[in-house]
Enzyme design. Structure first.
Site, PDB file in Angstrom:
ATOM      1  N   ASP A 108       0.790  -1.018   0.365  1.00 41.69           N
ATOM      2  CA  ASP A 108       0.254   0.373  -0.145  1.00 41.69           C
ATOM      3  C   ASP A 108       0.812   1.332   0.330  1.00 41.69           C
ATOM      4  O   ASP A 108       1.923   1.163   0.200  1.00 41.69           O
ATOM      5  CB  ASP A 108      -1.186   0.133   0.995  1.00 41.69           C
ATOM      6  CG  ASP A 108      -2.402   1.070   1.168  1.00 41.69           C
ATOM      7  OD1 ASP A 108      -2.905   0.080   0.364  1.00 41.69           O
ATOM      8  OD2 ASP A 108      -2.260   1.953   1.313  1.00 41.69           O
ATOM      9  N   ASN A 116      -2.222  12.564  -2.655  1.00 39.84           N
ATOM     10  CA  ASN A 116      -2.924  12.821  -3.504  1.00 39.84           C
ATOM     11  C   ASN A 116      -4.112  14.530  -3.598  1.00 39.84           C
ATOM     12  O   ASN A 116      -4.089  15.333  -4.324  1.00 39.84           O
ATOM     13  CB  ASN A 116      -4.396  12.062  -3.729  1.00 39.84           C
ATOM     14  CG  ASN A 116      -4.876  11.460  -5.763  1.00 39.84           C
ATOM     15  OD1 ASN A 116      -3.833  11.814  -6.423  1.00 39.84           O
ATOM     16  ND2 ASN A 116      -5.589  11.092  -5.162  1.00 39.84           N
ATOM     17  N   ASP A 125      -1.269   9.447  -9.640  1.00 40.22           N
ATOM     18  CA  ASP A 125      -1.188   8.812 -10.966  1.00 40.22           C
ATOM     19  C   ASP A 125      -0.161   8.259 -10.814  1.00 40.22           C
ATOM     20  O   ASP A 125       0.671   7.593 -11.128  1.00 40.22           O
ATOM     21  CB  ASP A 125      -2.196   9.302 -11.914  1.00 40.22           C
ATOM     22  CG  ASP A 125      -3.645   9.160 -12.204  1.00 40.22           C
ATOM     23  OD1 ASP A 125      -3.984   8.427 -10.926  1.00 40.22           O
ATOM     24  OD2 ASP A 125      -4.608   9.724 -12.805  1.00 40.22           O
ATOM     25  N   GLU A 153      -4.684   2.142  -3.789  1.00 39.63           N
ATOM     26  CA  GLU A 153      -3.270   2.462  -3.850  1.00 39.63           C
ATOM     27  C   GLU A 153      -3.134   0.585  -3.014  1.00 39.63           C
ATOM     28  O   GLU A 153      -1.691   0.833  -2.614  1.00 39.63           O
ATOM     29  CB  GLU A 153      -2.582   3.629  -3.285  1.00 39.63           C
ATOM     30  CG  GLU A 153      -3.334   3.446  -1.370  1.00 39.63           C
ATOM     31  CD  GLU A 153      -4.389   3.821  -1.101  1.00 39.63           C
ATOM     32  OE1 GLU A 153      -5.039   4.236  -0.659  1.00 39.63           O
ATOM     33  OE2 GLU A 153      -5.433   3.751  -2.544  1.00 39.63           O
TER      34      GLU A 153
END
Length: 281
Positions: A108, A116, A125, A153
């Protein structure tokens, strides 16, 4: 007067007359015509077969592309959840039949939502693709590895014929390589250890590593890997936790949205009751 072929043949004792010769020549011409027709027919069949083979090849190529798309995550180019689930089903059957060790690494991206939100989805991304590239490098070294993005993720690496200790070494090498590679993605944020602002915050991952137990299902294996991953995050992130480090307590279940609303309502109700009691006193 020159001798004719018929005359020579008669002298040689063949006993052929003109009618016989003409008949023989006619037969040969017919055979030649038949052979020529067969050749043309064969050429036609070969041309038809070539066209048919090209059509079949195009269909096979198209089906392979569709199959790859069905099993591939569009953003990262890794396998997707569908591949992971089918691959695990196949490997579990193989493991039970031939007693082959299978290990699983749950991965993760650390503080992904925070990064983000601060940097935007484009940077998010890029981080996912950055992590995927490192997973692909690991996968290239082992042809039987299945690296997959399950969503968001969250990533998984399936390691057939790999013990827990071997998988833990692979996971640690992957974690260290990602943490030390700052050349791909410029990430704004704070350095977790110091709280200092930076425009080149390191991308890190947390990992949970488990090995399949006898009689264990794919769901149970995944849940143990997820539990080890959760513990890695709970202990500070950017680390690898194996099943050996898991305690016997169950992972606390995160409250649902309804549960949170209910808890807030009870808190507010209790506070209002307290204020009303004070007012009456």
């Amino acid at each position: 007067m020159p001798q004719t072929l018929l005359g020579v043949e008669r002298k040689a004792g063949f006993g052929l007359n003109r009618a016989d010769l003409e008949s023989a020549l006619s037969g040969l011409r017919n055979e030649l015509q038949i052979n020529e027709a067969r050749r043309r027919d064969s050429d036609l069949r070969n041309a038809q077969l070539k066209i048919e083979n090209e059509r079949l090849l195009a269909e096979v190529t198209a089906l392979r592309r569709l199959r790859n798309e069905a099993y591939t995550d569009a953003l990262t180019g890794l396998h997707n959840r569908k591949f992971y689930e089918e691959r695990m089903g196949t490997l579990l059957a193989l493991s039970q039949r031939e007693d082959i060790p299978i290990s699983l690494i749950a991965i993760d991206a650390d503080r992904f939502k925070e990064i983000n939100d601060m940097n935007g989805h484009d940077v998010g991304d890029e981080i996912l693709k950055f992590i995927a590239d490192h997973l692909k490098r690991v996968a290239r070294r082992r042809s039987d590895i299945g690296a997959a993005r399950l969503g968001g993720e969250e990533f998984m690496i399936i390691l057939p014929s790999t013990t827990l200790e071997q998988a833990a070494k692979i996971a640690e090498r992957l974690r260290a390589n990602i943490a030390s590679d700052r050349n791909r993605v410029a990430v704004k944020g704070t350095i977790p250890a110091t709280g200092d602002k930076t425009n080149n915050r390191p991308v890190t991952i947390s990992e949970g590593v488990v090995q399949l137990k006898k009689g264990e299902t794919a769901k149970e294996l995944y849940e143990r890997a997820d539990k080890a991953l959760y513990l890695a995050k709970e202990q500070g992130r950017n680390q690898v936790v194996t099943e050996n480090e898991l305690d016997k307590t169950t992972r606390p279940k995160a409250p649902s949205g309804f549960g949170i609303l209910r808890a807030n309502f009870i808190t507010q109700f209790n506070e209002m009751s307290r204020l009303q009691i004070q007012a009456l006193a």
